[in-house]
Design an enzyme around this catalytic site. Structure first.
Site, PDB file in Angstrom:
ATOM      1  N   GLU A 214       0.729  -1.222  -0.058  1.00  0.00           N
ATOM      2  CA  GLU A 214      -0.060   0.010   0.176  1.00  0.00           C
ATOM      3  C   GLU A 214       1.039   1.174   0.084  1.00  0.00           C
ATOM      4  O   GLU A 214       1.049   1.747   1.109  1.00  0.00           O
ATOM      5  CB  GLU A 214      -1.202   0.020   1.122  1.00  0.00           C
ATOM      6  CG  GLU A 214      -2.170  -1.306   0.885  1.00  0.00           C
ATOM      7  CD  GLU A 214      -3.123  -1.370   0.253  1.00  0.00           C
ATOM      8  OE1 GLU A 214      -3.013   0.269  -0.615  1.00  0.00           O
ATOM      9  OE2 GLU A 214      -3.851  -1.889  -0.094  1.00  0.00           O
ATOM     10  N   CYS A 248      -2.569   9.131   2.496  1.00  0.00           N
ATOM     11  CA  CYS A 248      -1.604   8.955   1.368  1.00  0.00           C
ATOM     12  C   CYS A 248      -2.820   8.845  -0.222  1.00  0.00           C
ATOM     13  O   CYS A 248      -1.938   8.541  -1.001  1.00  0.00           O
ATOM     14  CB  CYS A 248      -1.667   6.891   1.036  1.00  0.00           C
ATOM     15  SG  CYS A 248      -2.703   6.248   1.092  1.00  0.00           S
TER      16      CYS A 248
END
Length: 445
Positions: A214, A248
């Site tokens: 991720e 993110c």
């Protein structure tokens, strides 16, 4: 790193390896009992977790409570509530014979490693752990060494809930992570930067371990000039400036028509001032987060300075307080692709605006660069939306909103290529931590 830590890592790994036969046969009830222990421990230590996170990076209490605590509890409960359905073998029939059948069985991968990030240090470590446990695995966990207070309380949460043969946690700096990556794990789940993701994948390749990465990237946001600018501003303000942009999937930069750019920026400033600021120049410390450390603060200041030197203009913000590691919510215009700020993920509270005339310009710009983790479009024009979705690639996309797709467990969450490999959340997390075994069954004569 002390030899004792190395020995402990190897000992715990072997201990967990020995549990795999029993874990493969674990029932939904047994897995749910583990998850309940996990949930109970999180609840018991809730205020300590919040305090630890706020010590590591000054975050507003309500942000920590919602994202880190409620997000973790939601992930655990979602796995608990769906175990039977997810674990059940799925009949798929056979293409060979009407007398045959095919089924899909989901079995644990084995010993898993979960390496957490610093930006949401608790939830982004514990949510993958919940998925791993739901799939029947054991796990070894390590949080970021940038958030040692959070790591300390996470260790308490885990040790209160689990025997180390079920879940173990190791604390420390990069040497500990390096030693962990030397072990032949069955699956590695990493959340963090693309550069470190490459290191993790290289280590996994030595043992041919599967990985979930991720990562991040520059997530573009596109505003159609016909869209409600106030609605877009409210949503972008939250998605970009909560956690000081250290998310993110935060909007990294904005594409907007020049004729509405200044009007949008004015609306956005009004929204930002109401939500995050004491005055036009000073963020409200009770509502706004610090940059995690001096290194990242200085990195972002360098990006900003380069943009200004190359001709970018500050629309609002642009105040850097090194003593407090805060960067006021900032919007830039007259931004060009050659600026450093357009060449790496910003991961801070600065939003560059670029202009476009035709949506194909935007599509070409996005496609000429690394595939982003997320892409956002604000438009009521379905043809424009379809054009963007069909001709760009991103880990996820959201229409007329930003960031919120992360919380929708009906959708897989993950990146593509440099923004990530694999996905999780809901059933997708269960499958990510499972081996999907195809079984062919021929009717007996």
């Amino acid at each position: 790193m002390e030899q004792q830590v190395k020995d402990d890592i190897q000992r715990v790994f072997q201990l967990q390896k020995k549990q795999q036969k029993a874990l493969r046969a674990s029932t939904a009830e047994q897995r749910r009992e583990k998850l309940q222990r996990f949930l109970d421990s999180v609840i018991a230590h809730e205020e300590e977790i919040i305090e630890a996170i706020r010590k590591d990076v000054r975050k507003p209490y309500h942000e920590v409570k919602k994202a880190e605590i409620e997000g973790t509890k939601k992930a655990i409960r979602d796995n608990m509530n769906n175990l039977e359905q997810w674990m059940a073998p799925k009949e798929v029939g056979s293409s060979l014979s009407p007398d045959a059948n095919g089924i899909l069985m989901y079995e644990p991968k084995g010993v898993t490693l979960i390496l957490g990030p610093w930006n949401y240090p608790f939830m982004l470590t514990m949510a993958p752990l919940a998925a791993s446990l739901a799939a029947g695995n054991s796990a070894i966990v390590k949080l970021s060494d940038f958030t040692m207070n959070t790591s300390n309380i996470a260790a308490k949460v885990i040790r209160d809930a689990f025997d180390e043969k079920e879940v173990a946690i190791f604390e420390g700096e990069v040497e500990v992570a390096t030693e962990l990556l030397d072990q032949p794990f069955d699956h590695i789940f990493f959340t963090g930067s693309t550069n470190v993701g490459k290191i993790v994948m290289t280590a996994a390749a030595k043992h041919l371990a599967s990985v979930t990465l991720e990562l991040g990237g520059k997530s573009p946001t596109i505003i159609d000039s016909e869209y409600d600018l106030m609605d877009a501003a409210k949503k972008i303000a939250v998605g970009k400036f909560v956690n000081a942009g250290q998310t993110c999937i935060a909007p990294d930069y904005l594409f907007i028509k020049k004729d509405v750019q200044d009007r949008f920026a004015g609306i956005l400033q009004t929204v930002v001032n109401a939500g995050f600021m004491e005055d036009d120049h000073t963020p409200d410390r009770s509502k706004f987060t610090q940059i995690v450390n001096d290194r990242n603060f200085n990195r972002v200041k360098d990006l900003f300075d380069d943009a200004i030197e190359r001709g970018a203009e500050v629309v609002f913000g642009g105040v850097f307080d090194a003593s407090d590691r805060t960067i006021s919510p900032t919007v830039l215009k007259n931004v060009t692709p050659d600026m450093k700020i357009m060449q790496e993920e910003i991961f801070a509270s600065i939003l560059p605006m670029m202009n476009y005339e035709d949506i194909d310009e935007v599509i070409d710009y996005v496609n000429d660069r690394d595939k982003p983790l997320a892409l956002y479009v604000f438009s009521k024009n379905q043809d424009l939306i379809d054009n963007v979705l069909q001709h760009t690639t991103s880990g996820n996309a959201a229409i007329n909103d930003v960031v919120v797709h992360f919380s929708d467990v009906n959708l897989p969450f993950g990146g593509v290529n440099t923004s990530g490999i694999g996905s999780y959340h809901g059933v997708y997390g269960f499958k990510e931590f499972s081996h999907e075994k195809g079984v062919f069954i021929q009717a007996a004569e």
